[in-house]
Write a protein that holds these residues in place. Sequence first.
Motif, PDB file in Angstrom:
ATOM      1  N   LEU A  79      -5.927   3.587   5.051  1.00 14.40           N
ATOM      2  CA  LEU A  79      -7.147   4.124   5.650  1.00 14.40           C
ATOM      3  C   LEU A  79      -7.722   3.154   6.685  1.00 14.40           C
ATOM      4  O   LEU A  79      -8.136   3.566   7.776  1.00 14.40           O
ATOM      5  CB  LEU A  79      -8.178   4.403   4.557  1.00 14.40           C
ATOM      6  N   ALA A  80      -7.709   1.867   6.353  1.00 16.12           N
ATOM      7  CA  ALA A  80      -8.220   0.865   7.290  1.00 16.12           C
ATOM      8  C   ALA A  80      -7.401   0.844   8.578  1.00 16.12           C
ATOM      9  O   ALA A  80      -7.954   0.754   9.687  1.00 16.12           O
ATOM     10  CB  ALA A  80      -8.211  -0.506   6.628  1.00 16.12           C
ATOM     11  N   LEU A  81      -6.083   0.928   8.455  1.00 21.28           N
ATOM     12  CA  LEU A  81      -5.221   0.927   9.641  1.00 21.28           C
ATOM     13  C   LEU A  81      -5.372   2.206  10.453  1.00 21.28           C
ATOM     14  O   LEU A  81      -5.261   2.188  11.685  1.00 21.28           O
ATOM     15  CB  LEU A  81      -3.759   0.740   9.224  1.00 21.28           C
ATOM     16  N   ILE A  82      -5.622   3.330   9.763  1.00 24.01           N
ATOM     17  CA  ILE A  82      -5.852   4.588  10.469  1.00 24.01           C
ATOM     18  C   ILE A  82      -7.119   4.493  11.307  1.00 24.01           C
ATOM     19  O   ILE A  82      -7.182   4.970  12.445  1.00 24.01           O
ATOM     20  CB  ILE A  82      -5.925   5.756   9.463  1.00 24.01           C
ATOM     21  N   VAL A  83      -8.148   3.870  10.747  1.00 24.03           N
ATOM     22  CA  VAL A  83      -9.404   3.693  11.470  1.00 24.03           C
ATOM     23  C   VAL A  83      -9.229   2.689  12.615  1.00 24.03           C
ATOM     24  O   VAL A  83      -9.666   2.923  13.748  1.00 24.03           O
ATOM     25  CB  VAL A  83     -10.517   3.221  10.511  1.00 24.03           C
ATOM     26  N   TRP A  84      -8.591   1.581  12.332  1.00 17.78           N
ATOM     27  CA  TRP A  84      -8.440   0.492  13.298  1.00 17.78           C
ATOM     28  C   TRP A  84      -7.433   0.839  14.387  1.00 17.78           C
ATOM     29  O   TRP A  84      -7.627   0.532  15.565  1.00 17.78           O
ATOM     30  CB  TRP A  84      -8.042  -0.771  12.556  1.00 17.78           C
ATOM     31  N   LYS A  85      -6.331   1.472  13.998  1.00 20.20           N
ATOM     32  CA  LYS A  85      -5.236   1.847  14.904  1.00 20.20           C
ATOM     33  C   LYS A  85      -4.757   0.671  15.744  1.00 20.20           C
ATOM     34  O   LYS A  85      -4.845   0.688  16.980  1.00 20.20           O
ATOM     35  CB  LYS A  85      -5.646   3.018  15.805  1.00 20.20           C
ATOM     36  N   PRO A  86      -4.242  -0.390  15.120  1.00 13.36           N
ATOM     37  CA  PRO A  86      -3.760  -1.545  15.883  1.00 13.36           C
ATOM     38  C   PRO A  86      -2.635  -1.140  16.830  1.00 13.36           C
ATOM     39  O   PRO A  86      -1.704  -0.437  16.446  1.00 13.36           O
ATOM     40  CB  PRO A  86      -3.258  -2.497  14.789  1.00 13.36           C
ATOM     41  N   LYS A  87      -2.774  -1.585  18.073  1.00 14.37           N
ATOM     42  CA  LYS A  87      -1.793  -1.287  19.131  1.00 14.37           C
ATOM     43  C   LYS A  87      -1.567   0.214  19.312  1.00 14.37           C
ATOM     44  O   LYS A  87      -0.505   0.649  19.745  1.00 14.37           O
ATOM     45  CB  LYS A  87      -0.464  -1.987  18.839  1.00 14.37           C
ATOM     46  N   GLY A  88      -2.566   1.026  18.929  1.00 10.49           N
ATOM     47  CA  GLY A  88      -2.485   2.465  19.136  1.00 10.49           C
ATOM     48  C   GLY A  88      -1.486   3.183  18.247  1.00 10.49           C
ATOM     49  O   GLY A  88      -1.046   4.293  18.576  1.00 10.49           O
ATOM     50  N   ILE A  89      -1.130   2.566  17.123  1.00 12.06           N
ATOM     51  CA  ILE A  89      -0.163   3.202  16.213  1.00 12.06           C
ATOM     52  C   ILE A  89      -0.731   4.518  15.704  1.00 12.06           C
ATOM     53  O   ILE A  89      -1.862   4.582  15.231  1.00 12.06           O
ATOM     54  CB  ILE A  89       0.163   2.272  15.026  1.00 12.06           C
ATOM     55  N   HIS A  90       0.048   5.568  15.798  1.00 11.50           N
ATOM     56  CA  HIS A  90      -0.392   6.897  15.367  1.00 11.50           C
ATOM     57  C   HIS A  90      -0.657   6.892  13.871  1.00 11.50           C
ATOM     58  O   HIS A  90       0.077   6.277  13.092  1.00 11.50           O
ATOM     59  CB  HIS A  90       0.674   7.943  15.713  1.00 11.50           C
ATOM     60  N   GLU A  91      -1.719   7.616  13.463  1.00 10.65           N
ATOM     61  CA  GLU A  91      -2.072   7.657  12.039  1.00 10.65           C
ATOM     62  C   GLU A  91      -0.961   8.235  11.169  1.00 10.65           C
ATOM     63  O   GLU A  91      -0.842   7.899   9.995  1.00 10.65           O
ATOM     64  CB  GLU A  91      -3.362   8.458  11.822  1.00 10.65           C
ATOM     65  N   ALA A  92      -0.106   9.078  11.754  1.00 10.78           N
ATOM     66  CA  ALA A  92       1.010   9.632  10.984  1.00 10.78           C
ATOM     67  C   ALA A  92       1.987   8.542  10.573  1.00 10.78           C
ATOM     68  O   ALA A  92       2.526   8.562   9.451  1.00 10.78           O
ATOM     69  CB  ALA A  92       1.726  10.707  11.799  1.00 10.78           C
ATOM     70  N   ILE A  93       2.235   7.588  11.467  1.00 11.37           N
ATOM     71  CA  ILE A  93       3.155   6.490  11.161  1.00 11.37           C
ATOM     72  C   ILE A  93       2.573   5.624  10.053  1.00 11.37           C
ATOM     73  O   ILE A  93       3.279   5.205   9.118  1.00 11.37           O
ATOM     74  CB  ILE A  93       3.420   5.649  12.422  1.00 11.37           C
ATOM     75  N   THR A  94       1.280   5.351  10.139  1.00 14.64           N
ATOM     76  CA  THR A  94       0.613   4.547   9.108  1.00 14.64           C
ATOM     77  C   THR A  94       0.685   5.230   7.752  1.00 14.64           C
ATOM     78  O   THR A  94       1.023   4.601   6.735  1.00 14.64           O
ATOM     79  CB  THR A  94      -0.858   4.313   9.492  1.00 14.64           C
ATOM     80  N   ALA A  95       0.353   6.525   7.712  1.00 14.82           N
ATOM     81  CA  ALA A  95       0.367   7.264   6.447  1.00 14.82           C
ATOM     82  C   ALA A  95       1.776   7.355   5.878  1.00 14.82           C
ATOM     83  O   ALA A  95       1.986   7.209   4.662  1.00 14.82           O
ATOM     84  CB  ALA A  95      -0.215   8.658   6.652  1.00 14.82           C
ATOM     85  N   LEU A  96       2.766   7.585   6.750  1.00 17.00           N
ATOM     86  CA  LEU A  96       4.154   7.666   6.289  1.00 17.00           C
ATOM     87  C   LEU A  96       4.607   6.334   5.707  1.00 17.00           C
ATOM     88  O   LEU A  96       5.284   6.303   4.659  1.00 17.00           O
ATOM     89  CB  LEU A  96       5.056   8.078   7.452  1.00 17.00           C
ATOM     90  N   ALA A  97       4.227   5.231   6.355  1.00 18.62           N
ATOM     91  CA  ALA A  97       4.590   3.907   5.838  1.00 18.62           C
ATOM     92  C   ALA A  97       3.977   3.677   4.460  1.00 18.62           C
ATOM     93  O   ALA A  97       4.626   3.132   3.555  1.00 18.62           O
ATOM     94  CB  ALA A  97       4.133   2.818   6.811  1.00 18.62           C
ATOM     95  N   GLY A  98       2.730   4.106   4.263  1.00 20.55           N
ATOM     96  CA  GLY A  98       2.085   3.975   2.960  1.00 20.55           C
ATOM     97  C   GLY A  98       2.801   4.778   1.889  1.00 20.55           C
ATOM     98  O   GLY A  98       3.021   4.285   0.769  1.00 20.55           O
ATOM     99  N   ALA A  99       3.192   6.003   2.216  1.00 20.24           N
ATOM    100  CA  ALA A  99       3.908   6.836   1.253  1.00 20.24           C
ATOM    101  C   ALA A  99       5.267   6.235   0.905  1.00 20.24           C
ATOM    102  O   ALA A  99       5.668   6.197  -0.267  1.00 20.24           O
ATOM    103  CB  ALA A  99       4.077   8.254   1.811  1.00 20.24           C
ATOM    104  N   LEU A 100       5.983   5.739   1.916  1.00 21.06           N
ATOM    105  CA  LEU A 100       7.291   5.124   1.663  1.00 21.06           C
ATOM    106  C   LEU A 100       7.162   3.865   0.806  1.00 21.06           C
ATOM    107  O   LEU A 100       8.029   3.595  -0.042  1.00 21.06           O
ATOM    108  CB  LEU A 100       7.968   4.800   2.991  1.00 21.06           C
ATOM    109  N   LEU A 101       6.092   3.124   1.009  1.00 18.60           N
ATOM    110  CA  LEU A 101       5.852   1.932   0.199  1.00 18.60           C
ATOM    111  C   LEU A 101       5.662   2.303  -1.272  1.00 18.60           C
ATOM    112  O   LEU A 101       6.171   1.625  -2.169  1.00 18.60           O
ATOM    113  CB  LEU A 101       4.625   1.186   0.721  1.00 18.60           C
ATOM    114  N   LEU A 102       4.972   3.403  -1.528  1.00 16.25           N
ATOM    115  CA  LEU A 102       4.766   3.858  -2.902  1.00 16.25           C
ATOM    116  C   LEU A 102       6.076   4.341  -3.521  1.00 16.25           C
ATOM    117  O   LEU A 102       6.310   4.151  -4.721  1.00 16.25           O
ATOM    118  CB  LEU A 102       3.719   4.977  -2.930  1.00 16.25           C
ATOM    119  N   PHE A 103       6.943   4.951  -2.709  1.00 16.09           N
ATOM    120  CA  PHE A 103       8.268   5.319  -3.216  1.00 16.09           C
ATOM    121  C   PHE A 103       9.071   4.067  -3.550  1.00 16.09           C
ATOM    122  O   PHE A 103       9.754   4.009  -4.583  1.00 16.09           O
ATOM    123  CB  PHE A 103       9.020   6.162  -2.174  1.00 16.09           C
TER     124      PHE A 103
END
Length: 430
Positions: free
Chosen positions: A14-38
């Motif tokens: 959520l913090a990265l989605i709000v911050w969007k470092p280097k303009g990273i799309h929120e979909a990439i951030t959310a997908l990375a979080g889900a993959l980490l949980l897997f």
Amino acid sequence: MAIYITLGVFSVSLALIVWKPKGIHEAITALAGALLLFAARLLTPEDAAYIWGFVWNATFSLIGIMLFTSLLDRNGFFRWAALHIVNRFHHKQVRLLIGLLLLTACTTIFFNNDGTILIMIPIVLEVTALLQLSRTAKIAFLLGIGLMADTASAPLMMSNLTNIITAEFFHISFGEYARHMLIPGMTAIAATIAVTVMFFGRRIRAEERRDAAPQTFPDGASAIVDRRLFKISWMIIGMMMAGYLFSSKVHIPVSAIALASAAVQWAASAWAGQTDFRKTAARAPWLIIVFALSMKLIVYSMYIHGAVDWFPRVLESVVSHGQLAGILGSGILFSLLAAGVNNLPAVLVSSLAIEQIHGQAYLPFASLLGTSVGAKLSPIGSLATLLWLQLLYRGGITMTWREYMKYGLLFTFPILACALVALWLIGIQE
């Protein structure tokens, strides 16, 4: 330990989605979080299968409607409607705002909220630029359109992904849905117009300078590329509405209706010689779908590991004080959840909580209002708002999260309260 890891992944995502470092799309951030949980084995393929079973119909419906509206837009369908309104009211900008809001409401009701944003925001950016409006006046128009795209998504089942997911979970037919939600949904539309005009009306009137506005806009008819296809599109829309109405009676998923309508419209567009399937498909917001599915997986991991065990208990307490208090309290609770985690994961948690407490008959409908209207409280509350922010940025208008939150808090609660009271007044039987 699992509960802390899931909470940590959600919080960092959520913090990265709000911050969007280097303009990273929120979909990439959310997908990375889900993959980490897997990777941490806090999600399993079975969990993913369960979530897919929960959202597949809504996901394919979104794809179908997005493709369908994109094809209509290529023929000038929505620009035709907008130009009629602009030509009539461009010297009376408050009336112009109301007209564009009503067009947005109609587009959302009969298609969906995400498609409405993709269609209406470029049109409104163009209109406000031609009218030489200040940033404040432009924000009035753009914010009104953004609000209406979600607040107008309540009346019919196909207008929002959350509607389809909830209706399917609780086995609510198209007709039953409309019977319960049409009045609250139309109330939300009226309240959106009222709140927007009350807040921005004086500022807009101050800019009504006839000498600054262009003398004429293009005629509405000039927007139509192929008149034969335009007439055929109206027939396809009529068939699509009829298909939605009878889909539950013949046990056809709404996604089949949406995809079939898109296919027929594509065939008609191909016959008219104006379609390019690659360009049409490219306009669908595929990354937003990735974001929605990934966030659902992250929130579901929180659910199965106990991080949201408090929610059913709070919900049960809220609805124990009578129907009016229960509708208002649960609607606000659902809206806060949607604003915090996005309305698609929120509708998953809400539906499971309602089922767990064997909740009152009004709760699924209060949930729908909370997760559609109430989602406007924050920028991540709905996919439509995320799309809205992206399109504003492309159009040269930057809105910070702080600025958005100011408007979100000011506008959302009055609109939500009106819709929830309307839900109470129709008297859903227990």
